[in-house]
Motif scaffolding. Structure first.
Motif: not given
Length: 419
Positions: A6, A29, A31, A219, A222-225, A239-240
């Motif tokens: 991440l 990943i 964002r 990726h 792409t936001t880590v949720q 992720t988003s």
């Protein structure tokens, strides 16, 4: 075996690189739309084992109190940030003893020297171009007592591998002729021959490309949720763009690491500290310094980056805000001009680029590297002002930990439990 990293800053990208070289299937990943577009984007540009002292040092709490509310303070804590950081602040104060400062400084030096070696290895392996300069760094002093203290610290650290040379005023001017204009104010300096300069964003972008050639999947955008748990570990990252599963996970999200891990009940003592840089074209100043100059008293760094000059020297505790403060930027520029009057030629509002990022700072001033309380979840964050200095070595060390191999250096002091 699949590993998800991440974060695609210099630490995360270096981790991905070494994992891929070890044969892991790796996905990253991020964002942002590309690598190194947050804290790794516009940092000071110096890879310097000479500046490994943590901010948590004897006398610092008193200084911070005196600096409260002063826009030109080297380290400014905004009043609004105080209620949110009291736990972190108490740990910071606890680390400001002479014994803890010594231990943390030596730990940082160990990692910084290793990281410099690893960076040179990556350079040889990849041929990445990133405005590299290897002529060392000069730190200047205007106060004789501060110079004496700086030399004493350098001598102490030389026992653990730091290389330095004392420089009288004449030697400072010889190395940096642009200091001639203000040489009467100088007490002397210290030259650090192994320190290097480079554009962290260019390097990390190039390394991400090499990672892709090794099979790493990025990726971007792409936001880590969140992270999902199961069976005593992490099973996937949400992720988003949906959930992604892996065998192991590395969190290298800088200042945002605590926000992700707190959802798992894992407390990570990292607080964001904003730093600003000003980058200007250098052509208007032919006599500019050929090597970086760090000013101990005025607390700024003036760094040549290709055909640009970059100035850094600000620390501001203001949460996750990344808006450059015009007042603080101007204070840094004024400090530089007070030493190098001709720098004013380069500062044109039409071409100067003002940038801010948040440094991930731990109370000890040392990064967190290694396994979390969950067996398959690892942390690589908390490098403070030394992310570029320690990034490559941290990636190599964490990749070894993920693989279950002994790291190349002693990692005492870097575990989450040590913080």
């Amino acid at each position: 075996m699949k590993v998800i990293v991440l974060g695609a800053g210099v630490v995360g990208t270096a981790t991905a690189y070494f994992l891929a070289r070890r044969g892991f299937e790796v996905e990253v990943i991020e964002r942002q739309p590309g690598a190194a577009l947050e804290t790794s984007f516009g940092n000071g540009g110096v890879i310097h084992a000479s500046e490994v002292e943590p901010w948590s040092q004897p006398g610092m709490p008193i200084k911070i109190l005196k600096w409260l509310g002063k826009e030109n303070a080297p380290l400014l804590v905004r009043y609004g940030a105080l209620p949110k950081m009291w736990r972190w602040g108490l740990k910071f104060i606890a680390n400001c003893t002479a014994e803890n400062f010594r231990r943390n400084t030596l730990a940082n030096l160990r990692l910084a020297l290793h990281s410099l070696d690893v960076l040179q290895q990556i350079r040889a392996q990849t041929g990445i171009e990133y405005d590299l300069r290897t002529q060392g760094v000069l730190k200047i002093y205007t106060d004789p007592q501060s110079l004496k203290a700086g030399i004493a610290t350098a001598k102490f650290l030389s026992g653990s591998g730091l290389t330095f040379a004392e420089a009288d005023v004449a030697e400072c001017v010889r190395r940096v002729p642009a200091l001639k204009a203000t040489e009467s104010t100088l007490a002397g300096g210290i030259y650090f021959p192994r320190d290097e300069v480079g554009d962290c964003h260019k390097f990390t972008t190039g390394l991400a490309q090499r990672c892709a050639e090794l099979g790493v999947t990025f990726h971007y955008g792409t936001t880590v949720q969140g992270l999902e748990r199961g069976g005593g570990g992490v099973t996937s990252v949400v992720t988003s763009r949906g959930a992604l599963r892996a065998d192991k996970f590395v969190v290298a999200l800088g200042s945002f690491t605590p926000l992700v891990l707190r959802r798992l009940g894992i407390s990570v003592p990292i607080y964001p500290v904003k730093g600003v840089t000003i980058t200007v074209p250098a052509q208007a100043w032919p006599e500019r310094p050929p090597i970086p100059v760090i000013d101990d008293g005025r607390i700024f760094g003036l760094v040549p980056l290709g055909e640009r000059m970059r100035v850094s020297g600000s620390a501001e505790v203001a949460g996750y805000d990344t808006t450059p403060s015009p007042a603080r930027c101007q204070a840094i520029v004024n400090n530089v001009i007070s030493v190098f009057p001709d720098f004013a030629r380069c500062v044109d509002p039409a071409t100067a680029k003002y940038w801010a990022g948040v440094r991930p700072v731990t109370p000890s001033g040392t990064p967190i590297l290694g396994r979390s309380p969950l067996a398959n979840l690892f942390i690589a964050a908390g490098h403070g002002h030394l992310g570029w200095t320690m990034g490559c070595g941290s990636g190599e060390v964490v990749a070894a930990m993920v693989a279950g191999d002994p790291p190349a250096i002693d990692v005492a002091g870097f575990a989450l439990d040590d913080h």
